[in-house]
Design an enzyme around this catalytic site. Structure first.
Site, mmCIF file in Angstrom:
data_model
loop_
_atom_site.group_PDB
_atom_site.id
_atom_site.type_symbol
_atom_site.label_atom_id
_atom_site.label_comp_id
_atom_site.label_asym_id
_atom_site.label_seq_id
_atom_site.Cartn_x
_atom_site.Cartn_y
_atom_site.Cartn_z
ATOM 1 N N TRP A 106 0.836 -1.209 0.000
ATOM 2 C CA TRP A 106 0.000 0.000 0.000
ATOM 3 C C TRP A 106 0.867 1.254 0.000
ATOM 4 C CZ3 TRP A 106 -4.382 -0.969 -1.881
ATOM 5 C CH2 TRP A 106 -5.017 -2.191 -1.619
ATOM 6 N N ASP A 176 -1.412 6.714 6.490
ATOM 7 C CA ASP A 176 -2.502 5.866 6.009
ATOM 8 C C ASP A 176 -2.789 4.901 7.159
ATOM 9 O OD1 ASP A 176 -4.105 3.920 4.944
ATOM 10 O OD2 ASP A 176 -2.788 3.417 3.259
ATOM 11 N N LYS A 200 -12.266 -1.556 7.056
ATOM 12 C CA LYS A 200 -11.532 -2.505 7.905
ATOM 13 C C LYS A 200 -11.916 -2.306 9.372
ATOM 14 C CE LYS A 200 -7.873 -2.304 4.591
ATOM 15 N NZ LYS A 200 -8.270 -3.527 3.884
HETATM 16 C C1 LIG Z 1 -3.167 0.043 4.507
HETATM 17 C C2 LIG Z 1 -4.093 0.157 3.328
HETATM 18 N N1 LIG Z 1 -4.084 1.294 2.604
HETATM 19 C C3 LIG Z 1 -4.908 1.452 1.545
HETATM 20 C C4 LIG Z 1 -5.780 0.475 1.152
HETATM 21 C C5 LIG Z 1 -6.668 0.693 -0.036
HETATM 22 O O1 LIG Z 1 -7.934 1.008 0.443
HETATM 23 P P1 LIG Z 1 -9.201 1.214 -0.499
HETATM 24 O O2 LIG Z 1 -9.586 -0.120 -0.996
HETATM 25 O O3 LIG Z 1 -10.191 1.838 0.438
HETATM 26 O O4 LIG Z 1 -8.810 2.133 -1.599
HETATM 27 C C6 LIG Z 1 -5.850 -0.711 1.885
HETATM 28 C C7 LIG Z 1 -6.817 -1.729 1.472
HETATM 29 O O5 LIG Z 1 -6.871 -2.832 1.758
HETATM 30 C C8 LIG Z 1 -4.981 -0.880 2.990
HETATM 31 O O6 LIG Z 1 -4.992 -2.001 3.708
#
Ligand SMILES: Cc1ncc(COP(=O)(O)O)c(C=O)c1O
Length: 350
Positions: A106, A176, A200
């Site tokens: 991510w 994030d 989550k």
């Molecule tokens: C730490 C992290 N950042 C970003 C994301 C991406 O999130 P989204 O699906 O809401 O765009 C995730 C998704 O699993 C994640 O675990």
């Protein structure tokens, strides 16, 4: 209400399990919300009833997560993935560099988006170590002129988590927190901005929470499309356009549930206990299970491990799939990097 519902042991990373009480309350209110004769889903986002839902959800998150008054809470759309883009669009200006700490897939994605929009560099990375650890504070060689420093507080897929957060002084720190928001108390004042997809730890997918310091918000660019500007949403209390009303309602109900559990401190205690149960099994298995993360970087949210014997690992997956009552997932990586990850929810009744 007594329940005979057969619920799976849902260990999915996200969307992940919601408290049964919250789902049942939503079920009760689904067709007639508080006597309005309609569902929250059918209500105007400008109605008095919805306004209460919206305002309460913001207030509750501020209180539960101890968010100081000089921060705005925004409810946006587009997931955490759109935040990768919005962050750089709003705050990475010509002549500046943004610093990224690479701790998993991510953070790689966040960095990739910033690179499309401006000058971004990786200041520390654990990629060479298969993302088994979080870099130390000493490794964070950002410069005082940087637009911001970006970290991913919990690395969902690799099962690592920052145990503490660096002090970046006047350089805005951005996190994030998609997969560990509200799982433990956090000193919000260390951050200029925190963002998280709700699916989550906070509720269903479709809502993205942004917590942004007001003076940092003031520095955001103005020459960008209206919907991608944080200022647009802050000025209109996240009601510039139609927000994901049902998702925000659900998020509010999850927050009420967290409150009833004793708040974030109580949730953090429970998370530690839950995680210790699994890590203890891994550690005492004499090599039967192999944990992925190094000990001081272990996540309390996502526990990643392998079964040393690959045939037995296949049986582990097929057994859990067959039972339909234990949802685990194989990490979407090459065999070399793959691991089993079990989401140990913040506020879920797992
Ligand atoms: C730490 C992290 N950042 C970003 C994301 C991406 O999130 P989204 O699906 O809401 O765009 C995730 C998704 O699993 C994640 O675990």
């Amino acid at each position: 209400m007594t329940t005979t519902v057969k619920r799976a042991y849902n260990l999915n990373a996200g969307p992940s399990a919601l408290p049964l009480e919250v789902l049942q309350k939503a079920q009760e209110e689904l067709v007639d919300f508080k006597g309005a004769g309609m569902s929250v889903m059918e209500m105007s986002h400008r109605s008095k009833e919805y306004d209460e839902v919206h305002t309460e959800a913001i207030a509750r998150l501020k209180k539960l997560f101890a968010i100081p008054d000089n921060y705005e809470v925004l409810f946006l759309q587009g997931g955490a993935s759109l935040q990768f883009t919005m962050l750089a669009m709003n705050f990475l200006k010509e002549g500046q560099t943004a610093s990224y700490v690479q701790t998993g897939s991510w953070s790689e994605k966040a960095f990739k988006e910033a690179k499309l929009l401006g000058d971004a560099k990786i200041i520390a990375s654990s990629k060479d170590n298969n993302y088994k650890n979080i870099p130390t504070f000493d490794e964070l060689t950002f410069s005082k002129e940087d637009a911001y420093v970006h970290i991913t507080s919990n690395n969902t897929i690799f099962g690592t988590e920052w145990a503490d957060f660096p002090d970046t002084g006047d350089v805005p720190l951005i996190a994030d927190m998609s997969s560990d928001i509200l799982s433990r108390p956090v000193d919000i004042s260390k951050f200029a901005m925190i963002y998280a997809g709700a699916q989550k730890n906070l509720g269903p997918s479709g809502v993205t929470v942004v917590i942004i310091r007001k003076d940092f918000l003031e520095t955001a660019a103005d020459n960008i499309p209206t919907m991608l500007k944080y200022k647009t949403h802050a000025e209109k209390n996240s009601l510039y356009n139609t927000p994901p009303t049902f998702g925000i309602y659900m998020l509010g109900e999850v927050l009420k549930w967290v409150e009833a559990q004793g708040g974030v401190e109580a949730i953090a205690k429970r998370n530690k206990e839950k995680a210790a149960l699994i890590y203890n099994v891994i550690d005492r298995s004499e090599g039967f299970y192999i944990g992925h993360a190094v000990e001081d970087s272990r996540s309390l949210m996502n526990i990643t491990f392998r079964v040393a014997d690959e045939d037995l690992e296949k049986q582990f997956f097929s057994g859990s799939e067959r039972s339909r009552f234990c949802r685990t997932r194989r990490s979407p990586f090459s065999r070399r990097m793959s691991c089993i990850y079990i989401q140990c929810r913040t506020c879920r009744n797992v």
